[in-house]
Design an enzyme around this catalytic site. Structure first.
Site: not given
Ligand code: ATP
Ligand code: LTN
Length: 334
Positions: A114, A196, A199
């Protein structure tokens, strides 16, 4: 309810959630809430570690509350609340900061990623993010924390801080276990299967959002990056196809062997269409239910109010214990 072990998890309201968030996190929350006393939070304080438009953050907070419920979190059985509504989170994170070392935080993968992605805003909160996360979990004496694989490192720190505090001040915190699903713990980007699904990805074709309708979902899967072969099997050198197979198995509950057999001899085009349709079948009803719930903000406000009241009772019990252990003089009341 009393005999059940306790489960805590949270998601940041930092955007519209993706298929990765659903399969890696939310879906497991719903499945686990039958066997655990579930406490689920909207981690709005965490979201502030990257720049947010205040109006959008507010909107996303309601979106996430509605989504939790649309995904099957039962607000009667489980506790659903907004992190900033319970000030004990910020308070405990201060105490935990005093037993956490900068080196532990600066080597965190998410912090490094980040910091690179938000070069103009590498703030203290971004670095301290895992300590606030530890406070979230430890306040509720959670036994289990369901998260996606990317959060494993943060969970390790929560455990380390719990153990360190317990050693220094006497038994205070339950040391939490991570629950990381076997099949969909890391859904990859459709545009770059080595990354990964996230969002906050600038490439809209990389992720399936909960707000995508069937047409958009199928279109994105059709465009998904794969390889130049034609074999539909899970293999390390085929990250694109492996990711799609993983997604397909997760949304249909089929085993990998079943899925590989189903697509034996089929072309990538057919396969991608089938995956897209299967995903839409799961996402469509959730989106519709979420949007219906969002029509009734008063209902959501009421749920969050009662959630915060229930959460607060548990959180302050722990915080008072912590304050006492470290030697803070209790405030006299009345
Ligand atoms: P950002 O993109 O804003 O960093 P993010 O999409 O990684 O956010 P978070 O709010 O950080 O989402 O994560 C919420 C939950 O979803 C956490 O438990 C995280 O481990 C899970 N998660 C996020 N992305 C994935 C993915 N690609 N596959 C599986 N689990 C995920
Ligand atoms: N950092 C988590 C969100 C989060 C969380 C938590 C998860 C904040 N506090 C406590 C589990 C337990 C993420 O998913 N990015």
């Amino acid at each position: 309810m009393e005999d059940k072990k306790r489960l805590f998890s949270a998601i940041q309201p930092s955007g519209i959630l993706t298929l990765g968030n659903y399969l890696g996190a939310l879906r497991n929350f719903r499945l686990l809430q039958d066997d655990y006393e579930g406490i689920f939070s909207i981690a709005d304080l965490h979201s502030l570690t990257v720049r947010q438009d205040p109006a959008v953050l507010r909107k996303n907070t309601y979106e996430l509350a509605a989504l939790y419920i649309a995904c099957g979190i039962d607000p009667e059985r489980s506790i659903l609340f907004v992190q900033s509504h319970v000030s004990a989170h910020a308070e405990l994170s201060w105490i935990l900061n005093t037993i956490c070392y900068p080196g532990e935080l600066s080597r965190m993968t998410q912090f490094k990623e980040k910091s690179r992605a938000h070069e103009d805003n590498v703030n203290m909160g971004l670095m301290d993010y895992p300590v606030l996360m530890a406070a979230d979990i430890l306040l509720y004496q959670a036994d289990l924390v369901p998260v996606g694989a990317d959060q494993k490192q943060h969970l390790e720190l929560s455990r380390d801080l719990a153990i360190r505090f317990n050693n220094r001040y006497g038994e205070t915190f339950t040391v939490p276990e991570a629950f990381i699903g076997k099949t969909a713990a890391k859904i990859m980007s459709l545009a770059d299967p080595l990354k990964k699904m996230s969002k906050s990805d600038a490439n809209l074709n990389g992720f399936i959002s909960i707000d995508d309708d069937k047409d958009a979902i199928v279109r994105k899967f059709k465009r998904a990056v794969t390889d130049s072969e034609n074999e539909i099997v899970l293999r390390e050198d085929k990250p694109g196809i492996s990711n799609l197979l993983n997604i397909y198995c997760a949304v249909t509950s089929k085993s990998l062997a079943e899925a590989e057999k189903e697509f034996e001899g089929k072309g990538y085009g057919d396969f991608k269409l089938k995956v897209g349709e299967a995903v839409a079948e799961v996402i469509d009803p959730i989106r519709i239910e979420k949007n219906k719930l969002l029509q009734n903000k008063d209902y959501i406000d009421e749920l969050l109010k009662s959630g915060a009241e229930r959460a607060e009772k548990i959180a302050y019990k722990t915080l008072n214990k912590v304050y006492k252990k470290v030697g803070l003089v209790p405030r006299k009341r009345g």
